[in-house]
Design an enzyme around this catalytic site. Structure first.
Site, PDB file in Angstrom:
ATOM      1  N   ARG A  47       0.863   5.655  -4.071  1.00 23.29           N
ATOM      2  CA  ARG A  47      -0.324   4.840  -3.858  1.00 23.29           C
ATOM      3  C   ARG A  47      -1.330   5.498  -2.923  1.00 23.29           C
ATOM      4  O   ARG A  47      -2.531   5.531  -3.180  1.00 23.29           O
ATOM      5  CB  ARG A  47       0.077   3.462  -3.283  1.00 23.29           C
ATOM      6  CG  ARG A  47       0.705   2.508  -4.271  1.00 23.29           C
ATOM      7  CD  ARG A  47       2.030   2.942  -4.863  1.00 23.29           C
ATOM      8  NE  ARG A  47       3.051   3.146  -3.830  1.00 23.29           N
ATOM      9  CZ  ARG A  47       4.158   3.858  -4.007  1.00 23.29           C
ATOM     10  NH1 ARG A  47       4.407   4.477  -5.150  1.00 23.29           N
ATOM     11  NH2 ARG A  47       5.044   3.989  -3.028  1.00 23.29           N
ATOM     12  N   CYS A  82       5.777  -3.029  -0.729  1.00 23.39           N
ATOM     13  CA  CYS A  82       5.004  -1.815  -0.440  1.00 23.39           C
ATOM     14  C   CYS A  82       3.630  -2.302  -0.015  1.00 23.39           C
ATOM     15  O   CYS A  82       2.890  -2.865  -0.838  1.00 23.39           O
ATOM     16  CB  CYS A  82       4.904  -0.916  -1.674  1.00 23.39           C
ATOM     17  SG  CYS A  82       3.716   0.445  -1.473  1.00 23.39           S
ATOM     18  N   THR A 124       0.152   3.554   6.331  1.00 23.80           N
ATOM     19  CA  THR A 124      -0.138   4.828   5.672  1.00 23.80           C
ATOM     20  C   THR A 124      -1.627   5.171   5.763  1.00 23.80           C
ATOM     21  O   THR A 124      -2.467   4.298   6.005  1.00 23.80           O
ATOM     22  CB  THR A 124       0.243   4.787   4.180  1.00 23.80           C
ATOM     23  OG1 THR A 124      -0.586   3.805   3.523  1.00 23.80           O
ATOM     24  CG2 THR A 124       1.711   4.450   3.989  1.00 23.80           C
ATOM     25  N   LYS A 164      11.120   8.167   4.373  1.00 21.88           N
ATOM     26  CA  LYS A 164      11.198   8.362   2.922  1.00 21.88           C
ATOM     27  C   LYS A 164      12.094   9.548   2.559  1.00 21.88           C
ATOM     28  O   LYS A 164      12.759   9.533   1.516  1.00 21.88           O
ATOM     29  CB  LYS A 164       9.799   8.571   2.329  1.00 21.88           C
ATOM     30  CG  LYS A 164       8.992   7.303   2.116  1.00 21.88           C
ATOM     31  CD  LYS A 164       7.666   7.610   1.441  1.00 21.88           C
ATOM     32  CE  LYS A 164       6.819   6.363   1.211  1.00 21.88           C
ATOM     33  NZ  LYS A 164       7.341   5.487   0.134  1.00 21.88           N
ATOM     34  N   CYS A 193       3.656  -0.921   7.013  1.00 23.22           N
ATOM     35  CA  CYS A 193       4.247  -0.077   5.978  1.00 23.22           C
ATOM     36  C   CYS A 193       5.733  -0.407   5.950  1.00 23.22           C
ATOM     37  O   CYS A 193       6.364  -0.507   7.008  1.00 23.22           O
ATOM     38  CB  CYS A 193       4.035   1.403   6.274  1.00 23.22           C
ATOM     39  SG  CYS A 193       4.914   2.493   5.123  1.00 23.22           S
TER      40      CYS A 193
END
Length: 237
Positions: A47, A82, A124, A164, A193
């Site tokens: 994204r 998300c 993010t 991640k 996030c």
């Protein structure tokens, strides 16, 4: 009522979201827990890369397709663990015939109900660049603060290169960014996030935080008429 979940964005965050739903539900037996249909789709394009113009791959169509599948399976509402994906909320809502919980709007409601006047945002690059938190919160009179360029780089390292990637988290980075946001005047820091939610899960980060994934889980339980444990009625630490 059944909750639909557009998941896999990222995988660990989705697993934790399901865990939160179970943990936060006031249930004495299996049958009192929320029914969920989760589409775990980590192949959906990144994204942030799309929002920043670094990738031509628009993730929204894949999310719409999953949303329609969930609607066909008669879920009561849909959650997306998300936060950056909420950039596409309007387009998703226009193309999916089931309500999609808007975690950013719910964040504003939660802060206002707790009389918070200023908030720092850790999220993010895509979420920060899009301004989706800033515009929503400032609309309702909450002043917002975002990390400096150097601090934002540390946030992205925490999210992409550590959580991640399944690598150890450098908690010092998290604490430095938090401290700088508080020095600007933030009463509360929003963990905007879902990967940052995992840091809160695994480390004693202290008070003055609102975890948007916890909030999304709380709202999901309530929207699907589940019973919420009393200790999760108020989520600002």
């Amino acid at each position: 009522m059944t909750l639909g979940v557009i998941g896999g964005l990222g995988p660990i965050a989705t697993a934790y979201f399901m865990e939160l739903i179970i943990q936060m539900t006031d249930a004495s037996k299996d049958q009192e827990h929320l029914a969920m249909i989760i589409y775990h789709s980590p192949e959906i394009a990144d994204r942030t890369s799309y929002i920043l113009g670094n990738s031509p791959k628009n993730p929204v169509w894949d999310m719409i397709q999953i949303g329609r599948k969930l609607a066909d399976q008669e879920v009561a509402c849909i959650s997306i663990p998300c936060i950056t994906a909420h950039y596409f909320h309007k387009e998703l809502s226009e193309n999916v015939p089931v309500p999609i919980i808007h975690a950013i709007q719910e964040t504003g409601i939660e802060l206002r109900e707790n009389h918070i006047k200023s908030a720092g945002i850790m999220a993010t690059d895509g979420t920060i660049h899009s301004g989706i938190f800033q515009s929503r919160l400032e609309e309702i009179g909450i002043k917002t603060f975002v990390p400096t360029k150097d601090d934002q780089k540390m946030v992205m390292e925490l999210i992409y290169q550590e959580v991640k990637a399944g690598k150890p988290v450098d908690l010092d980075k998290f604490q430095r960014v938090s401290q700088h946001l508080r020095e600007q005047g933030a009463q509360v820091i929003i963990l905007g996030c879902t990967e940052l939610s995992l840091i809160k899960r695994d480390f004693p980060i202290g008070s003055g935080y609102l975890d948007t994934m916890e909030l999304l889980a709380q709202r999901s339980i309530l929207r699907c008429q589940g019973r919420l444990k009393k200790e999760y009625e108020h989520l600002i630490t």
